[in-house]
Design an enzyme around this catalytic site. Sequence first.
Site, PDB file in Angstrom:
ATOM      1  N   GLN A 258       0.836  -1.197   0.000  1.00 21.50           N
ATOM      2  CA  GLN A 258       0.000   0.000   0.000  1.00 21.50           C
ATOM      3  C   GLN A 258       0.869   1.244   0.000  1.00 21.50           C
ATOM      4  O   GLN A 258       0.639   2.179  -0.759  1.00 21.50           O
ATOM      5  CB  GLN A 258      -0.900  -0.015   1.250  1.00 21.50           C
ATOM      6  CG  GLN A 258      -2.025   1.006   1.202  1.00 21.50           C
ATOM      7  CD  GLN A 258      -2.952   0.744   0.042  1.00 21.50           C
ATOM      8  OE1 GLN A 258      -3.297  -0.385  -0.243  1.00 21.50           O
ATOM      9  NE2 GLN A 258      -3.331   1.793  -0.677  1.00 21.50           N
ATOM     10  N   HIS A 261       2.488   2.933  -3.198  1.00 19.06           N
ATOM     11  CA  HIS A 261       1.668   3.640  -4.196  1.00 19.06           C
ATOM     12  C   HIS A 261       1.927   5.137  -4.182  1.00 19.06           C
ATOM     13  O   HIS A 261       1.972   5.783  -5.222  1.00 19.06           O
ATOM     14  CB  HIS A 261       0.177   3.431  -3.918  1.00 19.06           C
ATOM     15  CG  HIS A 261      -0.385   2.210  -4.554  1.00 19.06           C
ATOM     16  ND1 HIS A 261      -0.402   2.028  -5.914  1.00 19.06           N
ATOM     17  CD2 HIS A 261      -0.963   1.108  -4.026  1.00 19.06           C
ATOM     18  CE1 HIS A 261      -0.967   0.859  -6.193  1.00 19.06           C
ATOM     19  NE2 HIS A 261      -1.303   0.277  -5.074  1.00 19.06           N
ATOM     20  N   GLU A 326     -10.173   1.417   2.740  1.00 20.36           N
ATOM     21  CA  GLU A 326     -10.357   0.948   1.364  1.00 20.36           C
ATOM     22  C   GLU A 326     -10.155  -0.574   1.307  1.00 20.36           C
ATOM     23  O   GLU A 326     -10.947  -1.299   0.728  1.00 20.36           O
ATOM     24  CB  GLU A 326      -9.335   1.668   0.479  1.00 20.36           C
ATOM     25  CG  GLU A 326      -9.421   1.335  -0.983  1.00 20.36           C
ATOM     26  CD  GLU A 326      -8.298   1.965  -1.787  1.00 20.36           C
ATOM     27  OE1 GLU A 326      -7.318   2.459  -1.172  1.00 20.36           O
ATOM     28  OE2 GLU A 326      -8.373   1.961  -3.020  1.00 20.36           O
ATOM     29  N   HIS A 327      -9.038  -1.040   1.905  1.00 24.39           N
ATOM     30  CA  HIS A 327      -8.704  -2.470   1.902  1.00 24.39           C
ATOM     31  C   HIS A 327      -8.574  -2.977   3.333  1.00 24.39           C
ATOM     32  O   HIS A 327      -7.978  -2.307   4.169  1.00 24.39           O
ATOM     33  CB  HIS A 327      -7.349  -2.723   1.221  1.00 24.39           C
ATOM     34  CG  HIS A 327      -7.216  -2.116  -0.135  1.00 24.39           C
ATOM     35  ND1 HIS A 327      -6.503  -0.962  -0.368  1.00 24.39           N
ATOM     36  CD2 HIS A 327      -7.685  -2.519  -1.339  1.00 24.39           C
ATOM     37  CE1 HIS A 327      -6.550  -0.672  -1.667  1.00 24.39           C
ATOM     38  NE2 HIS A 327      -7.257  -1.599  -2.285  1.00 24.39           N
ATOM     39  N   ASP A 360      -5.731  -6.636  -6.344  1.00 26.23           N
ATOM     40  CA  ASP A 360      -5.339  -5.589  -7.293  1.00 26.23           C
ATOM     41  C   ASP A 360      -5.318  -6.095  -8.723  1.00 26.23           C
ATOM     42  O   ASP A 360      -5.463  -5.315  -9.668  1.00 26.23           O
ATOM     43  CB  ASP A 360      -3.947  -5.049  -6.946  1.00 26.23           C
ATOM     44  CG  ASP A 360      -3.978  -4.101  -5.762  1.00 26.23           C
ATOM     45  OD1 ASP A 360      -5.055  -3.536  -5.499  1.00 26.23           O
ATOM     46  OD2 ASP A 360      -2.931  -3.937  -5.114  1.00 26.23           O
ATOM     47  N   HIS A 419     -52.095  18.201 -10.245  1.00 25.88           N
ATOM     48  CA  HIS A 419     -51.833  16.836  -9.787  1.00 25.88           C
ATOM     49  C   HIS A 419     -53.130  16.182  -9.294  1.00 25.88           C
ATOM     50  O   HIS A 419     -53.492  15.076  -9.690  1.00 25.88           O
ATOM     51  CB  HIS A 419     -50.825  16.829  -8.629  1.00 25.88           C
ATOM     52  CG  HIS A 419     -49.405  17.080  -9.029  1.00 25.88           C
ATOM     53  ND1 HIS A 419     -48.966  18.270  -9.526  1.00 25.88           N
ATOM     54  CD2 HIS A 419     -48.309  16.263  -8.999  1.00 25.88           C
ATOM     55  CE1 HIS A 419     -47.660  18.202  -9.775  1.00 25.88           C
ATOM     56  NE2 HIS A 419     -47.241  16.989  -9.466  1.00 25.88           N
TER      57      HIS A 419
END
Lengths: 434, 434
Positions: A258, A261, A326-327, A360, A419
């Site tokens: 991670q 990145h 996220e993960h 991934d 209506h």
Amino acid sequence: MKRLTSTQADFRTEFKRLLADRDSDTARVDGPVTEILAAVRSRGDEALCEFTNRFDRTNVTPATLRITPEEIAAACADVSPELLEALEVAATRIESFHKAQMPTDMKYVDAAGVTLGMRWTALDSVGLYVPGGKAAYPSSVLMNAIPAHVAGVGRIAMCVPTPDGVLNPLVLAAARRAGVTEIYRVGGAQAVGAMAYGTTTIAPVDRVVGPGNAYVAEAKRQVFGTVGIDSIAGPSEVVVIADGNNDPRAIALDLLAQAEHDPMAQSILITPDAGMADKVEQAVAKELETLPRADIARASWDAHGAIITVRDLDEAAGLVNEIAPEHLELMIDSPQPVFDRVRHAGAIFVGRYCPEAIGDYVGGPNHVLPTSRTARFSSGLSVFDFIKRTTFIEAQAESLRKIGPAAVSLAEAEGLDAHALSVAVRLAKLDGAR
Amino acid sequence: MKRLTSTQADFRTEFKRLLADRDSDTARVDGPVTEILAAVRSRGDEALCEFTNRFDRTNVTPATLRITPEEIAAACADVSPELLEALEVAATRIESFHKAQMPTDMKYVDAAGVTLGMRWTALDSVGLYVPGGKAAYPSSVLMNAIPAHVAGVGRIAMCVPTPDGVLNPLVLAAARRAGVTEIYRVGGAQAVGAMAYGTTTIAPVDRVVGPGNAYVAEAKRQVFGTVGIDSIAGPSEVVVIADGNNDPRAIALDLLAQAEHDPMAQSILITPDAGMADKVEQAVAKELETLPRADIARASWDAHGAIITVRDLDEAAGLVNEIAPEHLELMIDSPQPVFDRVRHAGAIFVGRYCPEAIGDYVGGPNHVLPTSRTARFSSGLSVFDFIKRTTFIEAQAESLRKIGPAAVSLAEAEGLDAHALSVAVRLAKLDGAR
């Protein structure tokens, strides 16, 4: 890197600080992006080529904006058979998962005799943004394009910048495998503008998806409404819950996968085993001595990494729900209770032999996931991004007689007389027909 | 109002003009909204009360921001039993449809032995914006709050402005029926900011939904990312496909029910019967003589209304797909072929006894729908706005052996070595264990 123990006196304060430590506002680029979008909207291809040539140091014209089939074929020929085979494994598995994900239509008749339902239909066209340079990941091309295809989108256009005119062979090979053939050599806010508003060369799309830099993100934000967009990705994160029964090097590599990145990425180990915490900390340091992207990974780990020692796995699950990562990796013996307690996470990787990197590339579920705690309210990319719902109601005379009067009352109360009348005249006709 | 015939020479030009005639950019309010949001974010309740008192001519303090249970009870006591019963009919039907809409989780084991799946979970908290004054529709409270409840959202906070301190009894009754008890007397961008960032009095939510004016829409756009938002509503529209076998007055009222909302609303009749076209045109003119909201309806009808005569219903369906209307009525004998051909519409109302107003109140499906041609890429409000997906993968040693090598290849090709190593060390361990 921050070492925390859930029993320390100031744990809540330190943990909250950890959650907030990447919240700094990103640079505002709305001014320049507004100008670029306005130029592309009013001057079309001309502005698109101007910006592209200026930012990417290229020399494109409307006639050369689109990457030709020959260029794609030539680029793909540069990719090794082994890599093409790996792309194939990934693509096949991604296709399979997203097919399983497709929802079904719904239709039923209720007690009042009203037929009710909802129907899913695919978008007509989608624009896929692919970043250029180092951030150009062929896996992301698969992850964005395949769900669109599975959903049944008729047209997928792709924009990828080619700085200094250089094409990325693996990106083009991934596009080809995903069935994308309409590819333009443009990037940045100008590419987003072209896809949203359309130019002479690039027909407008209905939705723009794909990751990009701050300019791309701001452009997507500004064209939202004219077209749909996917979520805007922020810095990403992983939480690894690991017990004492793990190879510390494997856990360290998961954290560093991670961290490598982006300096803004965040890797957090949560463990009930203080000994494992120590061993992983040492293993991370050792890997950083040799990792090719050690500079990026170290910047992330030093500034945002954390190892949290907890009382037990139940406490770990509670922290995960506050992080909404996220993960999430569950590197523990009996993962089910933790899995059941976690409410907020983009994707979960279960078992010691299921590192996040599997997801991934070749797991099957999408790797485009909600970042920066947005898993509290949003989901990863999926076929749902490329279809939409139409609800429907079918009522005959008898059903209207049952439910119509309530509609008349409410419409009158809201002061919407047309209506009310539109229902009342039909009810009156029914009464007349008795 | 524009009369068009699909056989006229300039039909395509005129039809395109009709589609674009409400595209003018709305007033930019991003500057003032940015300031309001920044003030609420930094000064919390103090700023929230300042703006509220200035814009709504009230005198609220942090202690009186929340509408009390006594005020809610007193307001509800002002609502007639007939209206409470109508609310009950609507709420029950809306609940029933949205329960049917709830998706199920997915889990399977594939040929490689990998367990794959996705799980839906509800958001923890949602903020519901309800406009004040004339645009305060109790039906919208039901349509926004009930799906959130059905989805399982734990906390629903509601903000509704009270200009001059006046509460709207029917809005509060609808909130009570929908189970919403946390209600604040604030509106505008400041209310959106309070729900997104939180103040001392109003805890932050995970997602903000509900309609509002230009300031509210811009505020939602700006807080997007910090929280989720629903789609930003633009001017709405109806397309009525009607054959010659209809009561022209009923069709006219259906068109006017849309037009009476807003001068920017658009009502379009498409018919293969030129005689019906004439009769509906006359009926609209006649209704406008007596309709209470005739000023608004006439402004909409004159500027944006249209009657299009077509060759046949198949041509009508094609035009609908270009319009992608929020609402579609099929007032025809055999609706199925047209229903099947329509790809883009927010909601479809089938049958002569199913006017759109049924869907506004008591049909069951949501009346918050994609406006201004956004049905091309988006859907109406639903339980999907209040839940999100977590995907998961569980792999054992043997599965990793099958799919791991492709992940290693791709990670290496992307230059992400920690990714590759995180898989490779586990594969190596397996090989060592053989």
